[in-house]
Design an enzyme around this catalytic site. Sequence first.
Site, PDB file in Angstrom:
ATOM      1  CG  ASP A  94      -1.855  -1.141   1.350  1.00 47.22           C
ATOM      2  OD1 ASP A  94      -3.069  -0.960   1.346  1.00 47.22           O
ATOM      3  OD2 ASP A  94      -1.348  -2.288   1.441  1.00 47.22           O
ATOM      4  CD  GLU A 128      -7.061   2.836   2.115  1.00 47.42           C
ATOM      5  OE1 GLU A 128      -7.040   2.339   0.974  1.00 47.42           O
ATOM      6  OE2 GLU A 128      -7.367   2.205   3.142  1.00 47.42           O
ATOM      7  CG  ASP A 166      -7.855   2.104  -2.518  1.00 53.29           C
ATOM      8  OD1 ASP A 166      -6.839   1.755  -1.888  1.00 53.29           O
ATOM      9  OD2 ASP A 166      -9.014   1.771  -2.186  1.00 53.29           O
ATOM     10  CB  VAL A 215      -3.300  -2.201  -1.942  1.00 50.65           C
ATOM     11  CG1 VAL A 215      -3.877  -3.619  -1.939  1.00 50.65           C
ATOM     12  CG2 VAL A 215      -1.858  -2.234  -2.431  1.00 50.65           C
ATOM     13  CG  ASP A 216     -10.308  -1.211  -3.406  1.00 47.48           C
ATOM     14  OD1 ASP A 216     -10.626  -0.819  -2.274  1.00 47.48           O
ATOM     15  OD2 ASP A 216     -11.114  -1.722  -4.205  1.00 47.48           O
ATOM     16  CB  THR A 229      -5.437  -4.081   2.195  1.00 50.72           C
ATOM     17  OG1 THR A 229      -5.357  -2.816   1.541  1.00 50.72           O
ATOM     18  CG2 THR A 229      -4.075  -4.415   2.757  1.00 50.72           C
ATOM     19  CB  SER A 243     -10.529  -5.079  -4.536  1.00 48.92           C
ATOM     20  OG  SER A 243     -10.521  -5.803  -5.748  1.00 48.92           O
ATOM     21  CE  LYS A 252     -17.045  -5.705  -4.207  1.00 53.73           C
ATOM     22  NZ  LYS A 252     -15.768  -6.031  -3.567  1.00 53.73           N
ATOM     23  CG  ASP A 262     -12.753   2.330  -1.039  1.00 51.35           C
ATOM     24  OD1 ASP A 262     -11.709   1.744  -1.352  1.00 51.35           O
ATOM     25  OD2 ASP A 262     -13.041   2.633   0.139  1.00 51.35           O
TER      26      ASP A 262
HETATM   27  N1  LIG Z   1     -16.900  -0.917   7.723  1.00 47.61           N
HETATM   28  C1  LIG Z   1     -16.804  -0.784   6.400  1.00 47.61           C
HETATM   29  N2  LIG Z   1     -17.904  -0.747   5.657  1.00 47.61           N
HETATM   30  C2  LIG Z   1     -17.809  -0.634   4.338  1.00 47.61           C
HETATM   31  N3  LIG Z   1     -16.651  -0.519   3.655  1.00 47.61           N
HETATM   32  C3  LIG Z   1     -15.522  -0.548   4.361  1.00 47.61           C
HETATM   33  C4  LIG Z   1     -15.547  -0.671   5.755  1.00 47.61           C
HETATM   34  N4  LIG Z   1     -14.289  -0.665   6.179  1.00 47.61           N
HETATM   35  C5  LIG Z   1     -13.513  -0.523   5.081  1.00 47.61           C
HETATM   36  N5  LIG Z   1     -14.254  -0.441   3.988  1.00 47.61           N
HETATM   37  C6  LIG Z   1     -13.788  -0.234   2.625  1.00 47.61           C
HETATM   38  O1  LIG Z   1     -14.045  -1.338   1.818  1.00 47.61           O
HETATM   39  C7  LIG Z   1     -12.953  -1.513   0.930  1.00 47.61           C
HETATM   40  C8  LIG Z   1     -12.934  -2.930   0.517  1.00 47.61           C
HETATM   41  O2  LIG Z   1     -14.160  -3.139  -0.077  1.00 47.61           O
HETATM   42  P1  LIG Z   1     -14.469  -4.543  -0.629  1.00 47.61           P
HETATM   43  O3  LIG Z   1     -15.659  -4.473  -1.461  1.00 47.61           O
HETATM   44  O4  LIG Z   1     -13.233  -5.063  -1.283  1.00 47.61           O
HETATM   45  O5  LIG Z   1     -14.751  -5.397   0.671  1.00 47.61           O
HETATM   46  S1  LIG Z   1     -14.355  -6.900   0.941  1.00 47.61           S
HETATM   47  O6  LIG Z   1     -12.939  -6.986   1.255  1.00 47.61           O
HETATM   48  O7  LIG Z   1     -14.713  -7.655  -0.284  1.00 47.61           O
HETATM   49  O8  LIG Z   1     -15.220  -7.290   2.066  1.00 47.61           O
HETATM   50  C9  LIG Z   1     -11.771  -1.111   1.724  1.00 47.61           C
HETATM   51  O9  LIG Z   1     -10.752  -0.648   0.866  1.00 47.61           O
HETATM   52  P2  LIG Z   1      -9.198  -0.904   1.207  1.00 47.61           P
HETATM   53  O10 LIG Z   1      -8.942  -0.318   2.580  1.00 47.61           O
HETATM   54  O11 LIG Z   1      -8.527  -0.122   0.119  1.00 47.61           O
HETATM   55  O12 LIG Z   1      -8.947  -2.373   1.134  1.00 47.61           O
HETATM   56  C10 LIG Z   1     -12.308  -0.018   2.601  1.00 47.61           C
HETATM   57  O13 LIG Z   1     -12.119   1.261   2.072  1.00 47.61           O
HETATM   58 MG   LIG Z   2     -10.163   0.715  -0.948  1.00 45.77          MG
HETATM   59 MG   LIG Z   3      -6.646   0.650  -0.033  1.00 45.56          MG
HETATM   60 MG   LIG Z   4      -7.310   0.201   3.474  1.00 48.06          MG
END
Ligand SMILES: Nc1ncnc2c1ncn2[C@@H]1O[C@H](COP(=O)(O)OS(=O)(=O)O)[C@@H](OP(=O)(O)O)[C@H]1O
Ligand SMILES: [Mg+2]
Ligand SMILES: [Mg+2]
Ligand SMILES: [Mg+2]
Length: 382
Positions: free
Chosen positions: A53, A78, A145, A147-148, A150, A290, A293, A319
Amino acid sequence: MEEEIYSLELNVAVRVVHMACLLCRSVQKGLLSTSTFDQFKSKDDNSPVTVADWSVQATVSWVLSETFGSQNISIVAEEDVQTLSKPESAGLLAMVVSTVNECLSKAPRFGLKSPAQALGSSEVLEAIGRCSAAGGPVGKHWVLDPVDGTLGFLRGRQYAVALALIDNAEVVIGVLGCPNYPDKKNWLVKHEQHYHVMPELPFSNPGMWEEGCILYTRRGSSEAWMQPLVHGDNKLVWPNSARLVRVSSIDDPALATFCEPVEEANSNHSFTAGLAQTVGLRKQPLRVHSMVKYAAIARGDAEIFMKFARAGYKEKIWDHAAGVLLVQEAGGVVTDAGGQPLDFSKGMYLEGLDRGVVACCGAKLHEKIISAVYASWDSSNL
Ligand SMILES: Nc1ncnc2c1ncn2[C@@H]1O[C@H](COP(=O)(O)OS(=O)(=O)O)[C@@H](OP(=O)(O)O)[C@H]1O
Ligand SMILES: [Mg+2]
Ligand SMILES: [Mg+2]
Ligand SMILES: [Mg+2]
């Protein structure tokens, strides 16, 4: 794409996201093969942040600053430098510095400039810290972002590198690197099914799957492009090796595949299961980490993406920005659950978002989902 507005920005964005994808693949390979736990930390909200990241954020920030001038650009991203600047993070910082320099040394393969000398820790920290712009309604803002997903990255599953450019509140460029996206159509579904059978097999295992792509688009072009990742020491031959992608033409709910986040904490799975039943979606949800989708919708590998975060959670622009534009330019529709467009003008959050995000390959499926949200909302406890 013909020479047009934002062509320099798009050109640099695709190249640097390509570099970032290879950086991530290499860090992920190391993480999965050695199971070392010293390459990531938990943030205040308990979400993970890794060497990848920070390294991607530093790399993208450095390249954009070199190209457009650090005084002239605004980057909303981020990660911050707090954790990495602490004395106890010296080991982590050293890994980030070496990862960034390794990545930047290969910039010429991607048609970009390398630094004259390897960057030191303070330059790397400065590059990461330069990405704390607030965004807003006026002017150009890069949105990153690094790394989306993570969590997906740490698990050897799907993740993305997302870079977008917002100009006067509109997303004008979207670039989404998906380093683990399988090359063959519909293999994303197989990938994820396979994972459930043999979760110990990391799908980032190079050579096991032909994989990795970068999707990119420009607002108003009505075109979305897919560039396969180049592997090994090959040079990026771009845009010659890119091809157009398009959303799926399926509009029958019974045939549609819907994607949603893997983690129940990030989106209410039982609410979407209810919606799926109301609309007549028959297939099991495709749960993928991530912005992959959004990529799946833009590439035509799935038809619907829904995310309904818990009440009080504010979605961040990084995101969504790149993914939303890609789906739209590939022919799809993205709105909040009230049918309104996402508002990228309010800084780092999607302020005013009505309940959740609904992305579809076409208007017909989209209308059905939005109507079902109206019908189901009161009876849900979101
Ligand atoms: N509590 C909560 N509710 C909703 N969304 C949140 C929450 N916490 C985090 N995030 C954000 O979700 C990003 C990851 O989304 P995803 O669709 O990949 O979720 S998942 O990993 O498949 O469950 C993730 O992105 P990254 O931090 O870049 O991985 C977050 O920005
Ligand atoms: Mg993200
Ligand atoms: Mg990220
Ligand atoms: Mg993150």
